[in-house]
Scaffold this motif. Structure first.
Motif, short mmCIF file in Angstrom:
data_model
loop_
_atom_site.label_atom_id
_atom_site.label_comp_id
_atom_site.label_asym_id
_atom_site.label_seq_id
_atom_site.Cartn_x
_atom_site.Cartn_y
_atom_site.Cartn_z
N VAL A 1 -7.51 -2.33 3.30
CA VAL A 1 -6.41 -3.29 3.12
C VAL A 1 -6.31 -4.20 4.34
O VAL A 1 -6.07 -5.41 4.22
N PHE A 2 -6.52 -3.64 5.52
CA PHE A 2 -6.49 -4.43 6.75
C PHE A 2 -7.53 -5.55 6.70
O PHE A 2 -7.23 -6.71 6.98
N LEU A 3 -8.76 -5.21 6.33
CA LEU A 3 -9.82 -6.21 6.27
C LEU A 3 -9.56 -7.25 5.18
O LEU A 3 -9.81 -8.45 5.37
N ALA A 4 -9.04 -6.81 4.03
CA ALA A 4 -8.75 -7.75 2.94
C ALA A 4 -7.65 -8.73 3.35
O ALA A 4 -7.78 -9.94 3.12
N ALA A 5 -6.59 -8.21 3.96
CA ALA A 5 -5.49 -9.08 4.39
C ALA A 5 -5.96 -10.04 5.48
O ALA A 5 -5.57 -11.22 5.51
N LEU A 6 -6.81 -9.55 6.37
CA LEU A 6 -7.35 -10.41 7.42
C LEU A 6 -8.21 -11.52 6.82
O LEU A 6 -8.19 -12.67 7.29
N GLY A 7 -8.94 -11.19 5.77
CA GLY A 7 -9.75 -12.20 5.09
C GLY A 7 -8.89 -13.28 4.46
O GLY A 7 -9.21 -14.48 4.55
N LEU B 1 0.82 -1.21 0.00
CA LEU B 1 0.00 0.00 0.00
C LEU B 1 0.86 1.26 0.00
O LEU B 1 0.59 2.21 -0.75
N VAL B 2 1.89 1.27 0.83
CA VAL B 2 2.78 2.44 0.89
C VAL B 2 3.44 2.67 -0.46
O VAL B 2 3.51 3.80 -0.96
N ALA B 3 3.93 1.59 -1.08
CA ALA B 3 4.58 1.73 -2.39
C ALA B 3 3.59 2.21 -3.44
O ALA B 3 3.92 3.07 -4.27
N LEU C 1 -7.86 -4.87 -3.47
CA LEU C 1 -9.17 -5.25 -2.96
C LEU C 1 -9.61 -4.29 -1.86
O LEU C 1 -10.79 -3.97 -1.73
N GLY C 2 -8.67 -3.78 -1.08
CA GLY C 2 -8.97 -2.83 -0.02
C GLY C 2 -9.13 -1.41 -0.48
O GLY C 2 -9.27 -0.49 0.35
N GLY C 3 -9.12 -1.19 -1.79
CA GLY C 3 -9.34 0.14 -2.33
C GLY C 3 -8.25 1.14 -2.02
O GLY C 3 -8.50 2.35 -1.98
N LEU C 4 -7.02 0.66 -1.79
CA LEU C 4 -5.88 1.53 -1.48
C LEU C 4 -6.12 2.37 -0.22
O LEU C 4 -5.57 3.45 -0.09
N ARG C 5 -6.93 1.86 0.68
CA ARG C 5 -7.20 2.53 1.95
C ARG C 5 -6.72 1.63 3.09
O ARG C 5 -6.93 0.41 3.05
N ARG D 1 -14.65 -2.09 -10.21
CA ARG D 1 -14.02 -1.05 -11.04
C ARG D 1 -14.83 -0.79 -12.30
O ARG D 1 -15.03 0.36 -12.69
N ARG D 2 -15.29 -1.85 -12.96
CA ARG D 2 -16.07 -1.68 -14.18
C ARG D 2 -17.39 -0.99 -13.89
O ARG D 2 -17.83 -0.13 -14.65
N ARG D 3 -18.00 -1.36 -12.77
CA ARG D 3 -19.27 -0.74 -12.40
C ARG D 3 -19.07 0.75 -12.09
O ARG D 3 -19.87 1.59 -12.52
#
Length: 310
Positions: free
Chosen positions: A252-258, A32-34, A244-248, A298-300
């Motif tokens: 990102v925390f929730l996506a990685a936890l998933g 995310l930082v990068a 998946l976390g929308g660059l937030r 993204r498409r939507r």
């Protein structure tokens, strides 16, 4: 079905989710930082692998777990700076450069282990030690809660603390404002005096350090030895969590936890009468589903924007 529910609702599974999510969280925040700095860190996998190998070898030969961890994080940080130099100074394609670093890490770690230990598999014959766990007096006696959170590795606690720290960095600290400005509009950032190159180098170094801490955890926290290619695609899955976390940070925390929960589920189901081939595909299948959901969103969103502009 009841056996699966018993596994999912057990304290052992919840504790495993925290433990297994640790490398995903750290590597995802590094990505995310990068990404916010405007340079995708495709080399997360190689940085984790290099850190895992370096940490185990240095700790084993020096007898110092702390020194091993510092050296592991340091090597990954240097790889982050190398990726920055390849991209920013030489104009290399960041995807190709990242893949090249990943291949270098895979071959380099295998060569180093074989040269030093005459072992093609890993460092199981070298006593490298483990990073300490953190018991929580008073909490460890509480039913369920104590079993889940008390005794977790110190790096696990650092991983979960990284989420609020990164959120604060992005939205409260000057460096975070500069980082996001550079990643979104580098020319505009340069026009108001922001040192674009310096910010990007710093962002890639921080990204490498976080990925390095994730790698160190794998060889000195998750287990106490290094195994060839032990990252097993976690760096790429962490990169998927970034988008998946929308660059937030919290997304990102929730996506990685998933993703961590999916791997923990696969590990726990391995003890049941479930085909191992099916179990091993769970984390990767979830990654594909998550990326499909991300592409659909993204498409939507793009369709809504087009309709609004008409």
């Amino acid at each position: 079905m009841s056996a699966v529910l018993d596994v999912v609702l057990s304290s052992a599974f919840l504790a495993a989710v925290l433990r297994v999510s640790t490398p995903y969280l750290l590597a995802a925040f590094g990505g995310l930082v990068a990404e916010r700095a405007g340079v995708s860190n495709i080399a997360l996998e190689g940085q984790m692998l290099s850190a895992a190998c370096t940490g185990a070898l240095v700790a084993g030969y020096s007898g110092s777990v702390a020194l091993g961890a510092l050296c592991g994080v340091g090597v990954a940080t240097l790889l982050g700076l190398l990726l920055a130099a390849l991209r920013l100074e030489l104009g290399a394609d960041v995807i190709i450069a990242g893949i090249g670093l990943n291949l270098l890490a895979s071959g380099g770690t295998a060569y180093a282990v074989f040269t030093l230990l005459d072992d093609k598999g890993g460092t199981s014959g070298l006593k490298s030690g483990s990073l300490p766990a953190v018991p929580l007096p008073g909490i460890d006696s509480i039913p369920l809660l104590g079993d889940v959170i008390s005794g977790q590795n110190m790096v696990t606690w650092l991983a979960f603390l990284t989420a609020p720290v990164i959120a604060w960095l992005f939205y409260r600290a000057r460096f975070g404002f500069h980082l996001r400005a550079v990643g979104e509009m580098p020319d505009a950032a340069a026009s108001v005096g922001i040192p674009v190159r310096r910010v990007q180098y710093t962002g890639l170094a921080l990204s490498g350090a976080l990925a390095g801490l994730a790698g160190v955890f794998l060889s000195m926290g998750y287990v106490s030895f290094f195994v060839r290619d032990m990252t097993a695609g976690r760096g790429f899955i962490a990169l998927a969590a970034v988008f998946l976390g929308g660059l937030r940070p919290w997304g990102v925390f929730l996506a990685a936890l998933g993703f961590g929960a999916a791997e923990a589920l696969a590990v726990q189901l391995g003890t049941l009468d479930v085909p191992p081939q099916l179990v091993s595909t769970i984390p990767y299948a979830m990654t594909l589903v998550a990326l499909a959901v991300y592409a659909w969103r993204r498409r939507r969103q793009a369709g809504v924007e087009v309709a609004a502009s008409v």
